[in-house]
Design a protein around this motif. Structure first.
Motif, PDB file in Angstrom:
ATOM      1  N   GLY A 108       0.808  -1.207   0.000  1.00 51.87           N
ATOM      2  CA  GLY A 108       0.000   0.000   0.000  1.00 51.87           C
ATOM      3  C   GLY A 108       0.844   1.262   0.000  1.00 51.87           C
ATOM      4  O   GLY A 108       0.571   2.209  -0.754  1.00 51.87           O
ATOM      5  N   LEU A 109       1.870   1.299   0.833  1.00 48.17           N
ATOM      6  CA  LEU A 109       2.748   2.473   0.888  1.00 48.17           C
ATOM      7  C   LEU A 109       3.469   2.683  -0.432  1.00 48.17           C
ATOM      8  O   LEU A 109       3.518   3.803  -0.966  1.00 48.17           O
ATOM      9  N   ASN A 110       4.054   1.624  -0.961  1.00 47.36           N
ATOM     10  CA  ASN A 110       4.827   1.750  -2.196  1.00 47.36           C
ATOM     11  C   ASN A 110       3.955   2.119  -3.388  1.00 47.36           C
ATOM     12  O   ASN A 110       4.335   2.946  -4.215  1.00 47.36           O
ATOM     13  N   ASN A 111       2.783   1.494  -3.499  1.00 42.94           N
ATOM     14  CA  ASN A 111       1.917   1.797  -4.629  1.00 42.94           C
ATOM     15  C   ASN A 111       1.583   3.280  -4.689  1.00 42.94           C
ATOM     16  O   ASN A 111       1.548   3.882  -5.761  1.00 42.94           O
ATOM     17  N   THR A 112       1.333   3.871  -3.533  1.00 42.34           N
ATOM     18  CA  THR A 112       0.998   5.285  -3.494  1.00 42.34           C
ATOM     19  C   THR A 112       2.222   6.172  -3.662  1.00 42.34           C
ATOM     20  O   THR A 112       2.242   7.077  -4.499  1.00 42.34           O
ATOM     21  N   LEU A 113       3.275   5.912  -2.881  1.00 47.60           N
ATOM     22  CA  LEU A 113       4.383   6.861  -2.803  1.00 47.60           C
ATOM     23  C   LEU A 113       5.328   6.795  -3.991  1.00 47.60           C
ATOM     24  O   LEU A 113       5.870   7.827  -4.409  1.00 47.60           O
ATOM     25  N   VAL A 114       5.560   5.598  -4.547  1.00 46.87           N
ATOM     26  CA  VAL A 114       6.432   5.544  -5.723  1.00 46.87           C
ATOM     27  C   VAL A 114       5.780   6.273  -6.891  1.00 46.87           C
ATOM     28  O   VAL A 114       6.416   7.039  -7.618  1.00 46.87           O
ATOM     29  N   THR A 115       4.472   6.066  -7.066  1.00 46.94           N
ATOM     30  CA  THR A 115       3.788   6.740  -8.153  1.00 46.94           C
ATOM     31  C   THR A 115       3.707   8.233  -7.901  1.00 46.94           C
ATOM     32  O   THR A 115       3.846   9.045  -8.823  1.00 46.94           O
ATOM     33  N   THR A 116       3.476   8.639  -6.648  1.00 50.07           N
ATOM     34  CA  THR A 116       3.490  10.055  -6.319  1.00 50.07           C
ATOM     35  C   THR A 116       4.844  10.665  -6.656  1.00 50.07           C
ATOM     36  O   THR A 116       4.925  11.780  -7.181  1.00 50.07           O
ATOM     37  N   ALA A 117       5.908   9.926  -6.356  1.00 49.02           N
ATOM     38  CA  ALA A 117       7.247  10.413  -6.668  1.00 49.02           C
ATOM     39  C   ALA A 117       7.418  10.612  -8.172  1.00 49.02           C
ATOM     40  O   ALA A 117       7.981  11.612  -8.630  1.00 49.02           O
ATOM     41  N   VAL A 118       6.929   9.644  -8.945  1.00 48.38           N
ATOM     42  CA  VAL A 118       7.016   9.755 -10.400  1.00 48.38           C
ATOM     43  C   VAL A 118       6.325  11.026 -10.878  1.00 48.38           C
ATOM     44  O   VAL A 118       6.874  11.814 -11.659  1.00 48.38           O
ATOM     45  N   MET A 119       5.110  11.238 -10.414  1.00 48.76           N
ATOM     46  CA  MET A 119       4.337  12.377 -10.870  1.00 48.76           C
ATOM     47  C   MET A 119       4.909  13.706 -10.389  1.00 48.76           C
ATOM     48  O   MET A 119       4.739  14.734 -11.028  1.00 48.76           O
ATOM     49  N   SER A 120       5.595  13.671  -9.242  1.00 45.00           N
ATOM     50  CA  SER A 120       6.122  14.903  -8.668  1.00 45.00           C
ATOM     51  C   SER A 120       7.383  15.389  -9.367  1.00 45.00           C
ATOM     52  O   SER A 120       7.584  16.597  -9.511  1.00 45.00           O
ATOM     53  N   ILE A 121       8.233  14.470  -9.794  1.00 45.57           N
ATOM     54  CA  ILE A 121       9.535  14.897 -10.315  1.00 45.57           C
ATOM     55  C   ILE A 121       9.702  14.676 -11.816  1.00 45.57           C
ATOM     56  O   ILE A 121      10.713  15.068 -12.391  1.00 45.57           O
ATOM     57  N   ALA A 122       8.714  14.056 -12.467  1.00 45.07           N
ATOM     58  CA  ALA A 122       8.823  13.839 -13.918  1.00 45.07           C
ATOM     59  C   ALA A 122       8.646  15.163 -14.664  1.00 45.07           C
ATOM     60  O   ALA A 122       7.670  15.880 -14.429  1.00 45.07           O
ATOM     61  N   PRO A 123       9.554  15.496 -15.579  1.00 45.22           N
ATOM     62  CA  PRO A 123       9.473  16.765 -16.311  1.00 45.22           C
ATOM     63  C   PRO A 123       8.599  16.676 -17.556  1.00 45.22           C
ATOM     64  O   PRO A 123       8.913  17.253 -18.599  1.00 45.22           O
ATOM     65  N   VAL A 124       7.503  15.930 -17.479  1.00 39.91           N
ATOM     66  CA  VAL A 124       6.568  15.775 -18.598  1.00 39.91           C
ATOM     67  C   VAL A 124       5.160  15.893 -18.029  1.00 39.91           C
ATOM     68  O   VAL A 124       4.957  15.785 -16.816  1.00 39.91           O
ATOM     69  N   PRO A 125       4.142  16.112 -18.866  1.00 35.30           N
ATOM     70  CA  PRO A 125       2.769  16.160 -18.368  1.00 35.30           C
ATOM     71  C   PRO A 125       2.396  14.887 -17.611  1.00 35.30           C
ATOM     72  O   PRO A 125       2.841  13.785 -17.950  1.00 35.30           O
ATOM     73  N   ARG A 126       1.562  15.019 -16.605  1.00 36.00           N
ATOM     74  CA  ARG A 126       1.235  13.895 -15.748  1.00 36.00           C
ATOM     75  C   ARG A 126       0.618  12.699 -16.482  1.00 36.00           C
ATOM     76  O   ARG A 126       0.945  11.555 -16.170  1.00 36.00           O
ATOM     77  N   PRO A 127      -0.284  12.912 -17.438  1.00 32.28           N
ATOM     78  CA  PRO A 127      -0.799  11.739 -18.148  1.00 32.28           C
ATOM     79  C   PRO A 127       0.293  10.953 -18.863  1.00 32.28           C
ATOM     80  O   PRO A 127       0.248   9.723 -18.926  1.00 32.28           O
ATOM     81  N   VAL A 128       1.282  11.654 -19.417  1.00 33.56           N
ATOM     82  CA  VAL A 128       2.389  10.981 -20.097  1.00 33.56           C
ATOM     83  C   VAL A 128       3.246  10.239 -19.079  1.00 33.56           C
ATOM     84  O   VAL A 128       3.632   9.081 -19.291  1.00 33.56           O
ATOM     85  N   ALA A 129       3.552  10.904 -17.966  1.00 33.16           N
ATOM     86  CA  ALA A 129       4.342  10.252 -16.921  1.00 33.16           C
ATOM     87  C   ALA A 129       3.631   9.013 -16.392  1.00 33.16           C
ATOM     88  O   ALA A 129       4.252   7.972 -16.145  1.00 33.16           O
ATOM     89  N   SER A 130       2.317   9.103 -16.220  1.00 33.26           N
ATOM     90  CA  SER A 130       1.533   7.971 -15.737  1.00 33.26           C
ATOM     91  C   SER A 130       1.636   6.787 -16.692  1.00 33.26           C
ATOM     92  O   SER A 130       1.828   5.643 -16.270  1.00 33.26           O
ATOM     93  N   ALA A 131       1.493   7.047 -17.985  1.00 33.72           N
ATOM     94  CA  ALA A 131       1.568   5.971 -18.971  1.00 33.72           C
ATOM     95  C   ALA A 131       2.959   5.357 -19.020  1.00 33.72           C
ATOM     96  O   ALA A 131       3.110   4.129 -19.100  1.00 33.72           O
ATOM     97  N   THR A 132       3.987   6.193 -18.967  1.00 36.49           N
ATOM     98  CA  THR A 132       5.370   5.703 -19.012  1.00 36.49           C
ATOM     99  C   THR A 132       5.666   4.822 -17.809  1.00 36.49           C
ATOM    100  O   THR A 132       6.207   3.719 -17.931  1.00 36.49           O
ATOM    101  N   TYR A 133       5.329   5.317 -16.633  1.00 36.53           N
ATOM    102  CA  TYR A 133       5.583   4.572 -15.401  1.00 36.53           C
ATOM    103  C   TYR A 133       4.784   3.267 -15.373  1.00 36.53           C
ATOM    104  O   TYR A 133       5.312   2.209 -14.997  1.00 36.53           O
ATOM    105  N   GLY A 134       3.507   3.321 -15.790  1.00 37.91           N
ATOM    106  CA  GLY A 134       2.706   2.112 -15.820  1.00 37.91           C
ATOM    107  C   GLY A 134       3.306   1.055 -16.726  1.00 37.91           C
ATOM    108  O   GLY A 134       3.337  -0.134 -16.390  1.00 37.91           O
ATOM    109  N   PHE A 135       3.809   1.477 -17.885  1.00 37.11           N
ATOM    110  CA  PHE A 135       4.429   0.541 -18.818  1.00 37.11           C
ATOM    111  C   PHE A 135       5.634  -0.154 -18.196  1.00 37.11           C
ATOM    112  O   PHE A 135       5.742  -1.390 -18.220  1.00 37.11           O
ATOM    113  N   VAL A 136       6.541   0.611 -17.596  1.00 39.21           N
ATOM    114  CA  VAL A 136       7.783   0.043 -17.070  1.00 39.21           C
ATOM    115  C   VAL A 136       7.519  -0.842 -15.857  1.00 39.21           C
ATOM    116  O   VAL A 136       8.010  -1.967 -15.769  1.00 39.21           O
ATOM    117  N   ARG A 137       6.719  -0.355 -14.917  1.00 36.96           N
ATOM    118  CA  ARG A 137       6.554  -1.118 -13.675  1.00 36.96           C
ATOM    119  C   ARG A 137       5.793  -2.416 -13.896  1.00 36.96           C
ATOM    120  O   ARG A 137       6.097  -3.435 -13.269  1.00 36.96           O
TER     121      ARG A 137
END
Length: 432
Positions: A311-340
């Motif tokens: 539960g902690l990792n699912n929330t916080l790792v994704t929050t980290a991705v969205m917080s520091i990714a230098p791209v729009p959030r929908p793009v970051a979400s798709a990229t992160y979802g693909f890799v993980r």
């Protein structure tokens, strides 16, 4: 979450309830098959590694589909994308229940993954666009649906699995058929975005170091997580309903710590320190299972306890991705979802093969190592995570507040605008 958000979350139009119900069923799919894995292996004469392909086909297809769901949704619009996803889930879940071979079930499970990706990509957008009481109330409802789905999935799978291993598949098909009818009847047509999304944006985004680094962290963490989720059922020697109750306990902890624990610990310790602790704990639990794999009660206890760090990792790792990714959030979400989800998909199958060639201890030791490496990889973006936490506590500028207030007055929000505003919460909860 404020009291007002909670009080208004459940006073919603029928369209919101239709999609929320479908969300519950969709999130049930994460742990639905866990209780029937041993039964599938026994009744179809399949090895554990063959049975774990149910996770692999589902998650790998979901991962690849994450790259194109934004593009598909921008062409079809949100409602049509929802309907397409629901129809695919119904067809392939029913086909899996009708199959008499493990190869057939694995193949149909892949189609299920495609439908699930299309549905998840737009479900929150539709809820936010249709909900009353504002954005916060819609998020409360979405989080509630997610928590109920994650916790109920293994229990429903166990209950239906006592009748037959086919039960969970047919059960999902029936529930999703109800959700489909409700969506068609109650959800209003949604406008298409003015601009069609680019199909290559998610892959191109990997050139950014911060996004690539946190995505690799997610891959490594999911390797440890899905090794436990996909192979631990074979170690317990329990019936389908007993496995259902074990993973029900696991799911309750996942939901509680994703929704409540993660924000609380983040506020107290910060994102990086909380994540280092969670990943280290995941490594310890995986190692415990690896060392005492023959002890049923140790395995059961470690599996249930892993719900906390999942539960902690699912929330916080994704929050980290969205917080520091230098791209729009929908793009970051798709990229992160693909890799993980590539990591999550390959791990259960690899676990089965490692057991066949070495011993039952090896895959969990490997999972412990990947969790430690995930923490080390995350350490390379430590300062970026600290800076992102600090920015969250900065006061919102008058200009930005005025813009957000103006957006809140728009009666119908287009899907693209909704996604840009809500992608952080959308993807951080998926398996949300």
């Amino acid at each position: 979450m404020s009291a007002s958000s909670v009080s208004t979350a459940f006073r919603q139009p029928r369209a919101v309830w239709a999609v929320a119900f479908a969300c519950v069923v969709s999130f049930m799919g994460i742990g639905l098959v866990d209780p029937i894995l041993p039964a599938l292996s026994k009744e179809l004469g399949a090895s554990p590694s063959q049975v774990t392909l149910l996770f692999t086909s589902y998650l790998v297809v979901t991962a690849v589909a994450m790259l194109v769901t934004g593009w598909v949704s921008s062409i079809l619009g949100a409602k049509r994308t929802l309907i397409a996803g629901l129809m695919l889930i119904i067809v392939f879940a029913a086909a899996a229940g009708s199959s008499d071979s493990i190869a057939g079930i694995v193949g149909f499970r892949a189609g299920w993954g495609l439908g699930n990706a299309l549905f998840i990509a737009t479900s929150l957008a539709v809820i936010v666009g249709s909900a009353t009481g504002g954005f916060a109330g819609a998020i409360v409802l979405y989080e509630t649906a997610l928590g109920v789905g994650i916790a109920a999935g293994p229990l429903v799978g166990g209950l239906l699995g006592t009748i037959s291993w086919r039960g969970p598949f047919f059960g999902v098909a029936v529930l999703m058929l109800i959700a489909l009818v409700a969506t068609v009847v109650f959800v209003d047509p949604t406008p298409k975005p003015e601009k069609t999304s680019s199909i290559i944006e998610p892959l191109a985004a990997l050139r950014h170091r911060s996004l690539a680094t946190t995505s690799v962290t997610g891959l490594l963490y999911n390797w440890a997580f899905f090794t436990i989720l996909g192979y631990a059922p074979f170690l317990m020697g329990l019936s389908a309903i007993q496995l259902g109750f074990v993973f029900f306990g696991w799911g309750i902890l996942v939901a509680l710590f994703a929704v409540f624990g993660a924000p609380m610990l983040k506020a107290r310790f910060g994102t990086p320190r909380t994540l280092y602790g969670a990943l280290t704990t995941m490594a310890i639990l995986s190692a415990v299972i690896g060392v005492w794999a023959e002890n049923r009660w140790v395995v059961i206890g470690a599996v249930i306890a892993s719900g906390v760090v999942v539960g902690l990792n699912n929330t916080l790792v994704t929050t980290a991705v969205m917080s520091i990714a230098p791209v729009p959030r929908p793009v970051a979400s798709a990229t992160y979802g693909f890799v993980r989800f590539i990591g999550g998909g390959l791990a259960p199958f690899a676990a089965g093969k490692l057991v066949e060639h070495y011993s039952v201890h090896v895959p969990f030791i490997v999972g412990a190592v990947t969790a430690v490496v995930a923490a080390l990889v995350l350490r390379t973006v430590h300062q970026a995570l600290v800076d992102a936490d600090a920015e969250e506590h900065q006061p919102v500028s008058h200009e930005r507040q005025d813009a957000e207030d103006a957006v809140s007055q728009i009666p119908v929000v287009e899907e693209e605008a909704i996604l840009a505003e809500t992608a952080l919460l959308e993807d951080q909860r998926f398996g949300r």
